[in-house]
Design an enzyme around this catalytic site. Structure first.
Site, PDB file in Angstrom:
ATOM      1  N   ASN A 110       1.547   4.098  -3.544  1.00 57.48           N
ATOM      2  CA  ASN A 110       1.407   5.560  -3.531  1.00 57.48           C
ATOM      3  C   ASN A 110       2.754   6.253  -3.653  1.00 57.48           C
ATOM      4  O   ASN A 110       2.869   7.292  -4.311  1.00 57.48           O
ATOM      5  CB  ASN A 110       0.689   6.005  -2.258  1.00 57.48           C
ATOM      6  N   LYS A 140       1.443  11.520   2.962  1.00 57.17           N
ATOM      7  CA  LYS A 140       1.337  10.755   4.210  1.00 57.17           C
ATOM      8  C   LYS A 140       2.010   9.388   4.072  1.00 57.17           C
ATOM      9  O   LYS A 140       2.781   8.984   4.953  1.00 57.17           O
ATOM     10  CB  LYS A 140      -0.136  10.581   4.583  1.00 57.17           C
ATOM     11  N   ARG A 166      -6.711  18.804   1.161  1.00 55.76           N
ATOM     12  CA  ARG A 166      -5.553  18.382   1.948  1.00 55.76           C
ATOM     13  C   ARG A 166      -4.286  18.379   1.096  1.00 55.76           C
ATOM     14  O   ARG A 166      -4.236  17.779   0.025  1.00 55.76           O
ATOM     15  CB  ARG A 166      -5.803  16.991   2.555  1.00 55.76           C
ATOM     16  N   PHE A 205      -7.155  19.881  -4.259  1.00 57.38           N
ATOM     17  CA  PHE A 205      -5.861  19.340  -4.678  1.00 57.38           C
ATOM     18  C   PHE A 205      -5.921  18.726  -6.069  1.00 57.38           C
ATOM     19  O   PHE A 205      -4.896  18.608  -6.744  1.00 57.38           O
ATOM     20  CB  PHE A 205      -5.327  18.339  -3.647  1.00 57.38           C
ATOM     21  N   ALA A 212       4.022   1.428  -0.880  1.00 58.02           N
ATOM     22  CA  ALA A 212       4.869   1.435  -2.073  1.00 58.02           C
ATOM     23  C   ALA A 212       4.110   1.935  -3.295  1.00 58.02           C
ATOM     24  O   ALA A 212       4.664   2.679  -4.122  1.00 58.02           O
ATOM     25  CB  ALA A 212       5.422   0.037  -2.332  1.00 58.02           C
ATOM     26  N   CYS A 244      -3.157  11.086   0.677  1.00 57.18           N
ATOM     27  CA  CYS A 244      -2.447   9.800   0.660  1.00 57.18           C
ATOM     28  C   CYS A 244      -0.968   9.893   0.292  1.00 57.18           C
ATOM     29  O   CYS A 244      -0.128   9.311   0.977  1.00 57.18           O
ATOM     30  CB  CYS A 244      -3.141   8.836  -0.298  1.00 57.18           C
ATOM     31  N   LYS A 292       0.838  -1.208   0.000  1.00 50.73           N
ATOM     32  CA  LYS A 292       0.000   0.000   0.000  1.00 50.73           C
ATOM     33  C   LYS A 292       0.868   1.252   0.000  1.00 50.73           C
ATOM     34  O   LYS A 292       0.648   2.185  -0.791  1.00 50.73           O
ATOM     35  CB  LYS A 292      -0.918  -0.023   1.232  1.00 50.73           C
ATOM     36  N   SER A 317       2.940  19.270 -13.326  1.00 52.53           N
ATOM     37  CA  SER A 317       1.964  20.149 -12.689  1.00 52.53           C
ATOM     38  C   SER A 317       2.665  20.996 -11.643  1.00 52.53           C
ATOM     39  O   SER A 317       3.883  20.876 -11.436  1.00 52.53           O
ATOM     40  CB  SER A 317       0.855  19.328 -12.026  1.00 52.53           C
ATOM     41  N   ARG A 327      -1.395  23.569 -14.694  1.00 50.55           N
ATOM     42  CA  ARG A 327      -1.985  22.250 -14.966  1.00 50.55           C
ATOM     43  C   ARG A 327      -2.019  21.909 -16.448  1.00 50.55           C
ATOM     44  O   ARG A 327      -2.614  20.915 -16.840  1.00 50.55           O
ATOM     45  CB  ARG A 327      -3.403  22.193 -14.402  1.00 50.55           C
TER      46      ARG A 327
END
Length: 328
Positions: A85, A140, A207, A199, A83, A137, A81, A130, A304
């Site tokens: 992200n 963190k 966040r 975001f 790895a 996620c 999990k 960007s 963007r």
């Protein structure tokens, strides 16, 4: 958790702990749930643990093809999990690092990303430059990986993954500095329209949003900021800005920042427009009306890569796009 359950269990009552991380993305969570790339189930590699994993796999098998259900060890599941992200964020930081080189040399990051993405070993996904990644996620989970590496006495591994976050912060600072430098090295008293505060598009989540850093930097340079986002509640914007600028009085922030009801309202009487979130409606803005209502020279900074650069230049805008080296 296993220790607590075992210490409080009744005789002949045994528990198995499974790790079943979710891989849902904001904006596509329901589709991800119904048709996941994979379902990951981790267990102790005892017979009891494997049997428990099979039992959970049977639940998912009602709608997920068997070949997409992976049963692995407990640590493998937990680490997978983090790895996943971390490696997605790493791709974004890598292409953003290359975007800085593109701006310095005159290369085009879109062309570079397209060429690199055609390599079957690399692929095209998450190679979109960007102003920086955000969300709950990526940062963190990378910092969790950094903490884990340090606690396991692997400082070089920790430093490697920390650099992904540091590059992301650098990208945000670099973009806000480009705005200041382009506007003749000062934005004091100048009005800047920031389009987007979430975001990413299709969510109201702010966040770790790159827009928070941009607005913070602009306020620090004593600019006047007009903000517009189609989904983020005004209360959330004020909370985020207060948290980002704890030593700046709330009255000062609200004096320099105005939340607007539309993109056109935000752009009125501004010196520059900054696109911070890739909302679909920002692709369809009436730029001729925007130009007519702005102070001249009118600048657009696309963080963007949404806009038709040549179209805006024909209207009269001075345009700067992330990862493109054209001089204004």
């Amino acid at each position: 958790m296993r220790t607590i359950l075992e210490a409080n269990s009744k005789p002949n009552c045994k528990f198995q702990i499974l790790s079943n991380p979710e891989f849902l993305a904001e904006g596509t969570a329901i589709a991800d749930l119904f048709s996941p790339d994979r379902v990951l189930i981790g267990s102790l590699q005892t017979q009891e643990g494997k049997d428990a994993a099979v039992s959970l796999a049977e639940v998912y098998a009602h709608w997920v093809p068997r070949e997409r259900i992976l049963t692995v060890g407990l640590w493998s599941s937990e680490l997978s999990k983090l790895a996943a992200n971390a490696m997605l964020a790493q791709r974004i930081s890598s292409i953003n690092a290359l975007s800085a080189i593109c701006e310095a040399t005159g290369a085009n990051i879109d062309e570079v990303a397209h060429a690199v993405g055609r390599d079957s070993r690399v692929g095209p996904k998450f190679l979109k430059a960007s102003v920086g990644f955000g969300g709950s996620c990526f940062q963190k989970d990378i910092l969790n990986l950094v903490y884990l590496s340090e606690s396991l006495h692997l400082p070089e591994v920790a430093a490697y993954w920390r650099q992904v976050v540091e590059m992301n912060e650098y990208q945000k600072r670099r973009f806000s500095k480009r705005v200041v430098d382009t506007l003749f090295n000062t934005i004091t008293g100048k009005r800047i329209a920031v389009l987007g505060f979430a975001f990413k598009a299709d969510t109201g989540d702010t966040r770790e949003s790159a827009a928070i850093t941009l607005v913070k930097d602009f306020v620090a340079e004593r600019a006047l900021v007009n903000l517009y986002d189609p989904k983020v509640p005004h209360e959330q914007i004020w909370l985020d800005l207060a948290e980002a600028m704890p030593v700046t009085p709330a009255a000062t922030i609200q004096k320099q920042v105005q939340i607007c009801g539309s993109a056109l309202e935000a752009c009125k009487n501004a010196e520059a427009v900054v696109i911070a979130t890739e909302w679909k409606e920002f692709r369809e803005i009436d730029w001729e009306t925007v130009y007519a209502g702005m102070n001249k020279p009118a600048f657009v900074f696309d963080g963007r890569m949404l806009i038709d650069v040549e179209k805006l230049r024909d209207i009269g805008f001075k345009v700067a796009v992330i990862g493109r080296g054209e001089r204004l």
